[in-house]
Each structure stands twice: as structure tokens, then as C-alpha cells.
Design an enzyme around this catalytic site. Structure first.
Site, short mmCIF file in Angstrom:
data_model
loop_
_atom_site.label_atom_id
_atom_site.label_comp_id
_atom_site.label_asym_id
_atom_site.label_seq_id
_atom_site.Cartn_x
_atom_site.Cartn_y
_atom_site.Cartn_z
N ARG A 210 0.83 -1.20 0.00
CA ARG A 210 0.00 0.00 0.00
C ARG A 210 0.86 1.25 0.00
O ARG A 210 1.90 1.32 0.66
CB ARG A 210 -0.92 0.00 1.23
N ARG B 177 4.02 7.18 -6.11
CA ARG B 177 3.68 5.88 -6.70
C ARG B 177 4.94 5.17 -7.20
O ARG B 177 5.05 3.95 -7.13
CB ARG B 177 2.68 6.07 -7.85
N ASN C 48 -0.38 0.08 -7.81
CA ASN C 48 0.54 1.17 -8.16
C ASN C 48 1.99 0.82 -7.91
O ASN C 48 2.29 0.01 -7.03
CB ASN C 48 0.17 2.42 -7.34
N ARG D 24 -11.46 12.55 -12.20
CA ARG D 24 -11.24 13.63 -11.22
C ARG D 24 -11.17 14.98 -11.93
O ARG D 24 -11.73 15.97 -11.46
CB ARG D 24 -9.93 13.37 -10.46
N HIS E 58 -0.06 7.66 -14.68
CA HIS E 58 -1.05 7.80 -13.61
C HIS E 58 -0.26 8.26 -12.38
O HIS E 58 0.28 7.46 -11.63
CB HIS E 58 -1.74 6.46 -13.32
N THR F 49 -6.99 5.29 -0.70
CA THR F 49 -8.09 5.60 -1.62
C THR F 49 -8.79 4.29 -1.97
O THR F 49 -8.15 3.23 -1.99
CB THR F 49 -7.58 6.26 -2.92
#
EC number: 1.1.1.27
Length: 332
Positions: free
Chosen positions: A99, A106, A138, A169, A193, A248
Site C-alpha cells: 500500500r 507511486r 501502483n 477527477r 497515472h 483511496t
């Protein structure tokens, strides 16, 4: 004496045990379960399989979903540590991984997650050789490349969730500024990303009206209305949410559901997802970055050739360079 079931029900033919539209989710953390509930509520699968190494949590999540079966139309929910539970999946969604921590980029995650991919991808392909793999973990662009290399699957069948969420977004924030629903605000974010993503201000429009025609400085440093801050907010969104709640989950779960729907229903909708960009926009390396892709039952069937202006193309190449500087040194 016959059982209650035997007295109640008379079997006419044997059941067909083969699922026609099976989805497997690898990883039952916050993101994996957000994907699961989004997919279930959209009735996209006739079987959902969950895979994780944390067996107690895995069983608990499976039971919790099973007990909600009255409220959705997926007939079978299974789980297991062994990848045999994923056999014959149409789509395998990979959310497993270390995580992202508060303040961690990332890209800093990448080497920690490479080993995880090496441990799961061969088993996925063994049990579902015809599947499409949707990578969500990620840093998604580099990990999608790694999954592609490990899997041996055609490049069109390994897809990264990429900038589908970034663009959502972006459209939400544009809509907030204009007082218009995001579905009526059109705009794309491509590239990584993450921190080097590229907003395509030249294409932002509402009802076909390009905002750049109303203010040519829109999205630049000299823009008095500070539209450029919207892209900064997009980049900071994940970091802010992680700071506030620790991770998230909901928006990415909904984004994944959106992509899965396009693939399974062969909708041929265009999404900004991570795919091989070698040979496009002057990129010479084997890199996965988000560009507009047509998604259908075969995965990425086409890419849309965008006419980038000179600034956008330069930023896209910079995004590619950012990833290549990490990817070229990976050992896997």
C-alpha cells in the site's frame, strides 16, 4: 425418507457449472473490495472469485458479500488462496501490492511490488489463459509493463487502469468550477497515472465548446482564473485522501467497474488506460502509458491518435522519460 429439498424440488437436468462471465479480483484490501462491490452492484459477473493470502480476512470478505446476495444478481461468490479458484476467468483484476504510504510517490512503490507480481501472474495465466488482466496496483504503468512481460499475453490483453480515474477527477473538478455535471464536461489526462500526468487543455470542452476558444491562456501560468490548479488538484487528490483516511478506494473501484463494463459488454468505449506506447509520439522504449484506447471484448482493440500540441507532446515525452528512468533499472 426424502429430504425437504427432495420433496420441494424435482431436478430435470444437471446444472451447468461453467460460468460464462467470471471475474477474479486478486487482493481483498480496500481497493479490491471497492472493485468487488462496484462490479456486483452493476451486475457485470455471474461469478466473482476473490484471491488473497490473508485467509481469515478473505473468508470474512467472501461471507460478507455472500450474505448480501439478495441485493444483487451474481449467483456465485468464491474465494481462496490457491489460484485454482480463479480458473476460466474472463477478466482478472490485480489490486494486490504494497500500500502507498503517506507522502510516498507511486514510483517509490515499484520495486516492492515487482516481487508480488512475479508470485501471482504465472498462476493467473495458467488457470485463465484467455483472460484479460486489468492491473490496478501502483505504480500502475510500470507494473502493467511488468505483468505483460511476466504473463506472455498479447499486449492488447494486459491493461492498466491508468488515467481513467485521473480523467474522472479532472472532469469532476472542471464541473465543480463551471456548475455543470462531470458527464457534460469533456477532458482527458494522459501519460503517467501520477505526478507527471498530462492534462489536454486543448481538448477540454462542454457541449462541443472548447474552453480554449473562450480563453486561449486557459491552463497556462498566465491564466488569471487559475484553471491550471485543477490539474494540480488531480495530482494531489490521492495524497490528500491518503492523508485524511489512510487509503483511496471508492473512486478507483468505480473506475475499474467502468472499464470492466466496457470490456465484458464489448461497448467499444474510449478510455484513457495504460497500454504500450512504443512507436507513438516519438516514444522509442517499451513503456505503458495512458492514451485514449477503445475497449471491447478483446481488450484494447484500437488507440485514438490525438493531435497533441507542442507543449502537450513535450509533457507526454517527459512523462515517458520519468517512467523509463525507473523502469530501465528494474530487476525482475
Amino acid at each position: 425418507m426424502s429430504t425437504v429439498k427432495e420433496q420441494l424440488i424435482e431436478k430435470l437436468i444437471e446444472d451447468d457449472e461453467n460460468s460464462q462471465c467470471k471475474i477474479t479480483i486478486v487482493g481483498t484490501g480496500a481497493v479490491g473490495m471497492a472493485c468487488a462491490i462496484s462490479i456486483l452492484l452493476k451486475d457485470l459477473a455471474d461469478e466473482l472469485a476473490l484471491v488473497d493470502v490473508a485467509l481469515d480476512k478473505l473468508k470474512g470478505e467472501m461471507m460478507d458479500l455472500q450474505h448480501g446476495s439478495l441485493f444483487f444478481s451474481t449467483s456465485k461468490i468464491t474465494s481462496g488462496k490457491d489460484y485454482s479458484v480463479s480458473a476460466n476467468s474472463r477478466i482478472v483484476i490485480v489490486t494486490a501490492g504494497a500500500r502507498q504510504q503517506e507522502g510516498e510517490t507511486r514510483l517509490a512503490l515499484v520495486q516492492r511490488n515487482v516481487a508480488i507480481m512475479k508470485s501471482i501472474i504465472p498462476a493467473i495465466v495458467h488457470y485463465s489463459p484467455d483472460c484479460k488482466i486489468l492491473v490496478v496496483s501502483n505504480p500502475v504503468d510500470i507494473l502493467t509493463y511488468i505483468v505483460w512481460k511476466i504473463s506472455g499475453l498479447p499486449v492488447t490483453r494486459v491493461i492498466g487502469s491508468g488515467c481513467n480515474l485521473d480523467s474522472a477527477r479532472f472532469r469532476y473538478l472542471i464541473g465543480e468550477k463551471l456548475g455543470v455535471h462531470p458527464t457534460s464536461c469533456h477532458g482527458w489526462i494522459i501519460g503517467e497515472h501520477g505526478d507527471s500526468s498530462v492534462p489536454l487543455w486543448s481538448g477540454v470542452n462542454v457541449a462541443g465548446v472548447a474552453l480554449k476558444t473562450l480563453d486561449p491562456k486557459l491552463g497556462t501560468d498566465s491564466d488569471k482564473e487559475h484553471w491550471k490548479n485543477i490539474h494540480k488538484q488531480v495530482i494531489q487528490s490521492a495524497y490528500e485522501i491518503i492523508k485524511l483516511k489512510g487509503y483511496t478506494s471508492w473512486a478507483i473501484g468505480l473506475s475499474v467497474m467502468d472499464l470492466v463494463g466496457s470490456i465484458l459488454k464489448n461497448l467499444r468505449r474510449v478510455h484513457p488506460v495504460s497500454t504500450m506506447v512504443k512507436g507513438l509520439y516519438g516514444i522509442k522504449e517499451e513503456l505503458f502509458l495512458s492514451i485514449p484506447c477503445v475497449l471491447g471484448r478483446n481488450g484494447v482493440s484500437d488507440v485514438v491518435k490525438i493531435n497533441l500540441n507542442s507543449e502537450e507532446e513535450a509533457l507526454f515525452k517527459k512523462s515517458a522519460e520519468t517512467l523509463w528512468n525507473i523502469q530501465k533499472d528494474l530487476i525482475f
